[in-house]
Design an enzyme around this catalytic site. Structure first.
Site: not given
Ligand code: DGJ
Length: 696
Positions: A444, A508
């Site tokens: 990430d 997300d």
């Protein structure tokens, strides 16, 4: 004699020739001669010898122009010599042609700079790859390149062009946008040191009166720019490369700078055909494999537990995950020292001793005993000021000597141009992957870069290169580890990332209708097998309107299906549905991940949206009803509403197919002409239709 070359793909040809500006001083460069269906010849008219307020070089479809060569329109290269001379004029030196790889070399009028233009045709996929090398030939002069783009692509567009691109922000990436460009520019890009959430580095170009469509993309994961420029003369040009607001390349004597690579493709099937052309290339040339090994069904803990990572809870989730057919269990953020929220811990990649006194090994072993693979989340490029790493090395982050660095999500970015930082991260990755039985890693990156500081003017390039190098190391040293690339959702997705990862996390936002829109845009530029998609609990982050559980499973099947729900809260019916859906997905995975994708409708505008995945033997149709009335209080009585039909477009008209749900046999021609009825069997607002081709 005019020097010209043609590079042939399976169905297209790309041709260039030397263009002489016809000026008093030598000034020659490459121009596009032809790009389109195979067999075509020169399509570009010679620019007229005289034209008011423009030189011949301004009117020609130059492959790559420098300030000093092109005078009226934007150029791809700006050169500044240290003795005050700016711009460049070029003379052809020589070329090399090896099958479909062409390199043509020029030298500038000072004799200090060499420019090599590379053009490669990936014939199998009809994809053209272009990039530039600029070399400082002098022993004692420095040369600045305030702008040095990768490539320019020209399109004959007498009435301007229709440009499709993907735009958005965090949580709503990849919305498909379209503009009709007659005069002037459309510029997209990133100044963030990452590819960014705002735009995907890709455009699709359609011109009135020109059959088919073209696609352009940039294979680069740092700051970038892409500009579509429509000229009154009927020429539309798309230029792309590293962003010039954040980058000035400084060429010391002898140094060569090579740009990132840009890709182009042509499809006679229009804009959707361009998406399929990209998919074919990405599947065969960028993916290392497409199989359950690197596209497993994942359970990811983030939505269920966020930073509250406890071994018993994780194990309970893993048990249910194994029961419903998940293949890899991934613990997301929250497993490492001090990580109880986003304010601390990044940088200290050891398990939190208060929850894992014996490390992660016992939990990892138990997960593996359940028949699952074990995976972890990591964010190597970032550090919280509240971490042992930052306390020990405050000078390892990007920062200017005189300013406090900007915090975002309470974190700073490590300066990957420092060799000691890169060495440290190599050590972290090696230790984790050798000490623990990890076979899945989610990488990430949760903020852009804001404080590059001094001394480098090339930080956005060196950061991107540093990231690529570390990702390549993972692939080379730990080939059994599947890598999921992520940057706060879809903040770093581009063809280069697809070449060094196995799947990517597109957003997300998992709220069903928003997600459908994000996935629709994603699939215009990138293939289904990389599109990580988890079924999570309602409501979504932004989209809070409900759908059935089945809707969300069908949506996840459109890519690499995963689960992110709090499984402890699931009812027995939900578990049963999950097990059925995952088993069906596993059976259909080869079609979903290697089939040609055809789009039906628009998740924003049409009630019915469908994706058709086509292989020689089987067609899978995923269908969604995006209208809100179908579930909840306004549940529609399907007996009163005639079931909709979808006319298949990718199916072979000469074949015969059997629909699995009712055993009926249909001709391909009828499925194209009349369509197939959607019975809404899988869910009230989504369905999966499987059509098997009957052997001749
Ligand atoms: C952003 C990612 O997109 C999420 O999936 C999750 O991994 C969080 N970061 C964790 O901090």
């Amino acid at each position: 004699m005019t020097l010209k070359w043609q590079l042939h793909g399976a169905t297209t040809t790309y041709g260039v020739r030397i263009f002489d500006a016809g000026e008093p001083q030598p000034n020659s460069t490459l121009m596009l001669d032809y790009w389109g269906p195979a067999g075509g010849e020169s399509s570009w008219p010679e620019p007229p010898p005289r034209h008011s307020f423009a030189t011949r070089a301004d009117l020609a479809p130059l492959e790559y122009a420098s300030v000093g060569t092109r005078h009226t329109h934007r150029s791809e290269l700006i050169v500044e010599h240290d003795d005050g001379l700016a711009g460049a004029r070029w003379t052809y030196v020589d070329h090399g042609l090896d099958k479909a790889r062409l390199a043509v070399r020029f030298v500038d009028d000072t004799g200090r700079l060499a420019l090599t233009q590379h053009i490669v045709m990936h014939g199998e996929f009809d994809v053209v790859e272009k990039w530039i090398d600029v070399q400082n030939l002098s022993d004692d002069h420095e040369v600045l390149l305030p702008r040095v783009m990768s490539a320019s692509w020209s399109f004959l567009a007498p009435d301007g062009a229709r440009v499709h691109y993907l735009a958005g922000a965090w949580g709503r990436e990849n919305n498909r946008e379209t503009v009709d460009l007659r005069y002037g520019s459309l510029q997209i890009g990133s100044r963030q040191g990452i590819t960014g959430h705002l735009f995907a580095p890709a455009m699709q170009i359609e011109a009135a009166g020109v059959r088919g469509a073209y696609g352009v993309s940039l294979s680069w994961s740092g700051s970038w720019t892409m500009i579509a420029d429509a000229h009154p003369g009927g020429l539309v040009r798309v230029s792309t490369g590293v962003d010039d607001e954040t980058t000035t390349v400084r060429l010391a004597p002898g140094r060569t700078f090579s740009t990132p690579h840009s890709l182009g493709t042509y499809s006679p099937e229009g804009a959707d055909g361009v998406s399929r052309a990209w998919h074919r290339y990405q599947r065969a040339a960028l993916a290392r494999s497409i199989s359950p090994e690197h596209q497993p069904v994942v359970y990811n803990s983030w939505f269920a537990t966020t930073y509250d990572v406890r071994p018993d809870h994780q194990l309970a989730l893993a048990r249910t995950a194994a029961e419903v057919g998940v293949e890899a269990f991934v613990i997301d953020d929250g497993w490492f020292k001090g990580r109880t929220g986003d304010t601390a811990g990044l940088g200290d990649w050891t398990p939190d001793p208060s929850f894992f006194p014996d490390g992660l090994r016992p939990l990892a072993d138990q997960v593996i005993e359940l028949g699952l693979r074990f995976g972890l989340w990591i964010e190597p490029e970032c550090v919280n000021p509240d971490s042992d790493l930052f306390r020990a090395h405050p000078d390892w982050v990007y920062r200017s000597p005189t300013r406090e660095p900007v915090l975002m999500r309470n974190q700073l970015v490590l300066n990957l141009s420092l060799p000691e930082v890169r060495d440290h991260l190599v050590g972290v990755l090696r230790l984790l992957l050798t000490e623990l039985p990890i076979t899945y890693l989610k990488w990430d990156m949760n903020r852009p870069i804001t404080d590059p500081g001094s001394p480098t003017s090339e930080w956005a390039i060196s950061h991107g290169n540093g990231y690529h190098t570390l990702m390549r190391l993972l692939r080379e040293e730990f080939p059994h580890v599947t890598v999921e690339a992520c940057s706060g959702g879809g903040g770093r997705i581009d063809p280069a990332v697809l070449g060094i990862s196995d799947v990517v996390w597109p957003s997300d936002e998992t709220g069903p209708r928003d997600r459908l829109l994000i996935q629709d845009g994603f699939l215009r530029a990138y293939p289904p097998h990389v599109m990580s998609s988890w079924v999570t609990d309602l409501p979504g982050t932004r989209d809070r309107t409900p759908t059935s559980d089945g809707f969300r499973f069908v949506m996840a099947m459109a890519g690499a299906l995963g689960v992110g729900s709090d499984l402890g809260q699931w009812t027995p019916e939900q578990r049963k549905l999950a097990a059925t859906a995952i088993a069906l997905y596993k059976e259909l995975r080869p079609v979903l991940h290697t089939g040609e994708v055809y789009f039906h409708g628009d998740p924003r505008g049409s009630r019915l949206y469908a994706l058709e995945y086509v292989t020689d033997e089987r067609v899978v149709l995923l269908v969604w009803d995006t209208s809100r009335e179908r579930i909840g209080d306004h549940r529609l009585d399907t007996r009163l509403t005639p079931p909709p039909r979808v006319q298949l477009v990718g199916i072979d008209a000469t074949g015969n197919y059997q629909t699995r749900h009712d055993g009926a046999v249909h001709s391909g021609a009828a499925l194209r002409g009349v369509g197939v009825t959607v019975p809404w069997e899988f869910a009230i607002d989504a369905d999966i239709l499987v059509l098997d081709r009957i052997p001749r």
